[in-house]
Write an enzyme that holds these catalytic residues in place. Structure first.
Site, mmCIF file in Angstrom:
data_model
loop_
_atom_site.group_PDB
_atom_site.id
_atom_site.type_symbol
_atom_site.label_atom_id
_atom_site.label_comp_id
_atom_site.label_asym_id
_atom_site.label_seq_id
_atom_site.Cartn_x
_atom_site.Cartn_y
_atom_site.Cartn_z
ATOM 1 N N ASP A 11 0.728 -1.227 -0.005
ATOM 2 C CA ASP A 11 0.133 0.154 -0.013
ATOM 3 C C ASP A 11 0.796 0.995 0.017
ATOM 4 O O ASP A 11 2.095 1.117 0.499
ATOM 5 C CB ASP A 11 -0.910 0.013 1.154
ATOM 6 C CG ASP A 11 -1.732 1.221 1.391
ATOM 7 O OD1 ASP A 11 -2.378 1.557 0.351
ATOM 8 O OD2 ASP A 11 -1.769 1.913 2.528
ATOM 9 N N ASP A 13 -0.120 5.141 0.975
ATOM 10 C CA ASP A 13 -0.414 6.070 1.753
ATOM 11 C C ASP A 13 -0.494 5.638 3.226
ATOM 12 O O ASP A 13 -1.316 4.627 3.466
ATOM 13 C CB ASP A 13 -1.869 6.773 1.431
ATOM 14 C CG ASP A 13 -1.509 7.876 0.182
ATOM 15 O OD1 ASP A 13 -0.917 8.527 0.319
ATOM 16 O OD2 ASP A 13 -2.269 7.428 -0.935
ATOM 17 N N ASP A 246 -1.624 -0.617 5.907
ATOM 18 C CA ASP A 246 -2.164 -0.087 7.048
ATOM 19 C C ASP A 246 -3.925 -0.074 7.073
ATOM 20 O O ASP A 246 -4.341 0.166 8.010
ATOM 21 C CB ASP A 246 -1.999 1.371 7.221
ATOM 22 C CG ASP A 246 -2.760 2.335 6.328
ATOM 23 O OD1 ASP A 246 -3.611 3.256 6.525
ATOM 24 O OD2 ASP A 246 -2.501 2.216 4.934
#
Length: 300
Positions: A11, A13, A246
């Site tokens: 991922d 961001d 996240d």
């Protein structure tokens, strides 16, 4: 026996970079005054302005904002190879309907975007802007306790021994001619739209870790669909996948694919992984739990 290929699916961001949590202040707040929240917000907004400016000025984003695609090669078969050196991108009438003619116009833009991405920001920005960009990166890295540089170091560990993929395969389901001796490859699956995400890779010094063919946008199709494409693309008996992120979406998608998931949490004193801290050895242990490697260190 052929070596295993480990495909690391990242991922962006709040995993490899910190941006949203800077802009809304949630990164600094848990430090209880040690970090100035307003400084973080100011840094985040500077990044946001740079990303949008470069996307519009150099990557056609103002023209194609409403034409997001999951990856650059998706319209490759519409590109007839025309010489674009004198092509009028501002006057070719790109827009509705989504027919073959407009898909070809979009494919032309994607070809230029891929070319610019491979050349890097140094071919696009003047010396003054390059200095500003360099200073902003260092300012952000210091503010976040070397989060950016540590994430890049981890990517470099994962990238060791990777061979580049062809520029355009015309088929997402192929193995792309990758040799069985390749050990590691980094793939990015971001929930952001494709063009700003490519610009983020450039600005945050990730473009030599992720080729433009290895950047996917799950904005419309979802992460599970992107993961399915990646599995088809790298399919083989010696391939192992690992997802690092996240968010809940990549966690659920990894669970559905029966792949290991490594949770990243930017908050201090978290029980999950952060940067600096996460290493290739850590990822190897997660892989060994799912794939049953007898000696996870041996594959690293």
């Amino acid at each position: 026996m052929a070596e295993k290929l480990n495909v690391y699916i990242w991922d962006m961001d709040e995993t490899l970079i910190l941006l949203k949590s800077l802009i809304n202040g949630t990164y600094a707040e848990p430090f209880e005054g040690v970090k100035n929240v307003k400084d973080g917000i100011e840094i985040g907004k500077m990044w946001e302005n740079q990303i949008l400016q470069i996307s519009d000025d150099h990557f056609f984003y103002e023209q194609i904002e409403n034409c997001n695609q999951p990856y650059l090669d998706v319209l490759c078969h519409y590109d007839d190879g025309r010489d674009l050196s004198g092509y009028d991108f501002s006057g070719d009438g790109l827009g509705p309907p989504v027919d073959d003619a407009n898909k070809r116009k979009l494919a032309y833009r994607f070809r230029i975007i891929a070319h610019k991405y491979r050349k890097g920001l140094h071919s696009l920005l003047d010396e003054e802007m390059l200095k500003f960009w360099d200073n902003l990166f260092n300012l952000t890295d210091n503010y976040t306790d070397q989060w950016l540089s540590a994430a890049r170091t981890c990517l470099e560990q994962c990238e060791n021994g990777v061979e580049e993929l062809p520029a355009c395969s015309n088929s997402i389901g192929s193995n792309d001619g990758r040799s069985v001796g390749s050990r590691h490859v980094n793939v990015l699956v971001t929930s952001g739209s494709l063009i700003p995400s490519l610009v983020k890779c450039l600005l945050f010094r990730l473009d030599n870790m992720f080729t433009c063919e290895n950047v996917y946008s799950s904005w419309e199709v979802g992460k599970l669909q992107c993961f399915s494409w990646i599995k088809e693309r790298f399919n083989g008996s010696n391939v192992q996948f690992c997802v690092i992120g996240d968010g809940w979406e990549e966690c659920k998608a990894a669970e559905a694919m029966r792949w290991p998931f490594v949770k990243i949490d930017p908050q201090p004193n978290s029980s999950y992984h952060r940067f600096p801290g996460l290493t290739l050895a850590d990822l190897g242990h997660y892989i060994s739990v799912i794939y049953g490697n007898a000696d996870p260190e041996k594959d690293l």
